[in-house]
Scaffold this active site. Structure first.
Site, PDB file in Angstrom:
ATOM      1  CD  GLU A  92      -3.711  -2.453   7.570  1.00  0.00           C
ATOM      2  OE1 GLU A  92      -2.832  -2.597   7.030  1.00  0.00           O
ATOM      3  OE2 GLU A  92      -3.927  -1.328   6.874  1.00  0.00           O
ATOM      4  CE  LYS A 152      -0.382   3.047   4.658  1.00  0.00           C
ATOM      5  NZ  LYS A 152      -0.271   3.470   6.204  1.00  0.00           N
ATOM      6  CD  GLU A 169      -2.720   5.709   7.007  1.00  0.00           C
ATOM      7  OE1 GLU A 169      -2.899   5.691   5.289  1.00  0.00           O
ATOM      8  OE2 GLU A 169      -1.584   5.021   7.341  1.00  0.00           O
ATOM      9  CG  HIS A 178      -5.940   1.632   5.362  1.00  0.00           C
ATOM     10  ND1 HIS A 178      -5.491   2.644   6.026  1.00  0.00           N
ATOM     11  CD2 HIS A 178      -4.579   0.853   4.845  1.00  0.00           C
ATOM     12  CE1 HIS A 178      -4.489   3.195   6.570  1.00  0.00           C
ATOM     13  NE2 HIS A 178      -3.890   1.684   6.050  1.00  0.00           N
ATOM     14  N   GLY A 193       2.322   2.647  10.995  1.00  0.00           N
ATOM     15  CA  GLY A 193       3.134   3.538  10.789  1.00  0.00           C
ATOM     16  C   GLY A 193       3.676   4.341  12.270  1.00  0.00           C
ATOM     17  CG  ASN A 220      -1.625   1.228   1.624  1.00  0.00           C
ATOM     18  OD1 ASN A 220      -1.497   2.656   0.470  1.00  0.00           O
ATOM     19  ND2 ASN A 220      -2.951   1.207   2.665  1.00  0.00           N
ATOM     20  CB  SER A 249       4.880  -1.049  12.378  1.00  0.00           C
ATOM     21  OG  SER A 249       4.312  -0.236  12.665  1.00  0.00           O
TER      22      SER A 249
END
Ligand code: 13P
Length: 259
Positions: free
Chosen positions: A170, A11, A101, A99, A176, A9, A216
């Site tokens: 996730e 992003k 985010e 996701h 991150g 991904n 991560s």
């Protein structure tokens, strides 16, 4: 045996030229990768999809493309949105939906995610549904409950078959941050997700969607995750931005699964 699956991904990163360089680097490296069957998917920003599909069309490189997001309608007055049909047209077979985010920064709810999954399935796209708990939810020991609700509400009346979609677990706090759950803790959640899907089917040992870990994931930790029985692959962010490191992850992940 479920085919291991590795998804990059990207992003909101890279240009078209950088995307091409990345594919060229993977192409150089490909012969060194083990010959076992596995699936590789890259989810670049929308602008790179068609040029990457064109690049891949002329080569034997087995890389699938995924959108990072999608609208639920086929077409219409939705300024700035991209439809499932458009993703198909640009060369995607998969699309990431839900996701964290998107949930956090763009207010996506389970109800909206359900609509997007429906739209994707209608267009023949395979959804990669992301679920995961926040740090607070983990501390309150609500992980299982939160994940199950996210999946149940994303599904609602939908009952897609095992190969109709992919689930990515996730944990929000692991994305991150360099932090990860212990592989055994991730396995526990994956097992619960698998049991949930099995409970929807009449057969006890029914095939279920593949369940990937994300958050991560790196070359350093991928083998330990992939050694777990219910971790079928990885959805990588930061570490997937470098062709070399993503290829190393695939290599290590496939080897760990073969053990
Ligand atoms: P990182 O691998 O950068 O933690 O991101 C994970 C992710 O969000 C993949 O979708």
């Amino acid at each position: 045996m479920r085919t291991p699956c590795f998804i990059a991904n990207w992003k909101m990163n890279k240009t078209i030229a950088e995307a091409r360089e990345y594919l060229q680097a993977v192409e150089k490296r490909w012969p060194q990768l083990p010959g076992a069957p596995w699936e590789t998917i890259v989810a670049p920003p929308f602008t790179m999809l068609a040029p990457m599909a064109d690049f891949l069309k002329e080569r034997p490189l087995q890389i699938g493309l995924a959108g990072q997001n999608v609208h639920f309608e086929e077409r219409g007055a939705y300024t700035g949105e991209v439809s499932p049909l458009m993703l198909r047209d640009a060369g995607c077979r998969h699309v990431i939906i839900g996701h964290s985010e998107r949930r956090t920064y763009f207010g996506e709810t389970n109800a909206l995610i359900h609509k997007k999954i429906g739209g994707a399935l209608r267009a023949g796209l395979i959804p990669i549904l992301c679920v995961g708990e926040t740090r607070e939810e983990r501390e309150e020991e609500k992980t299982g409950e939160v994940i199950e609700r996210q999946i149940r509400e994303a599904l609602d009346d939908l009952r897609p078959g095992p190969s109709d979609w992919i689930i990515a677990y996730e944990p929000v706090w692991a994305i991150g941050t360099g932090l990860t759950p212990q592989p055994s803790e991730a396995e526990e959640v994956h097992r619960r997700i698998r049991d949930f899907f099995r409970s929807l089917s009449k057969e006890e040992e029914a095939d279920t969607p593949r369940i990937l870990y994300g958050g991560s994931a790196t070359e350093k930790n991928i083998a330990a995750f992939m050694e777990e029985a219910d971790i079928d692959g990885v959805l990588a962010g930061g570490a997937s931005l470098f062709a070399e490191s993503f290829c190393n992850m695939i290599d290590l992940g496939v080897k760990a699964k073969e053990k």
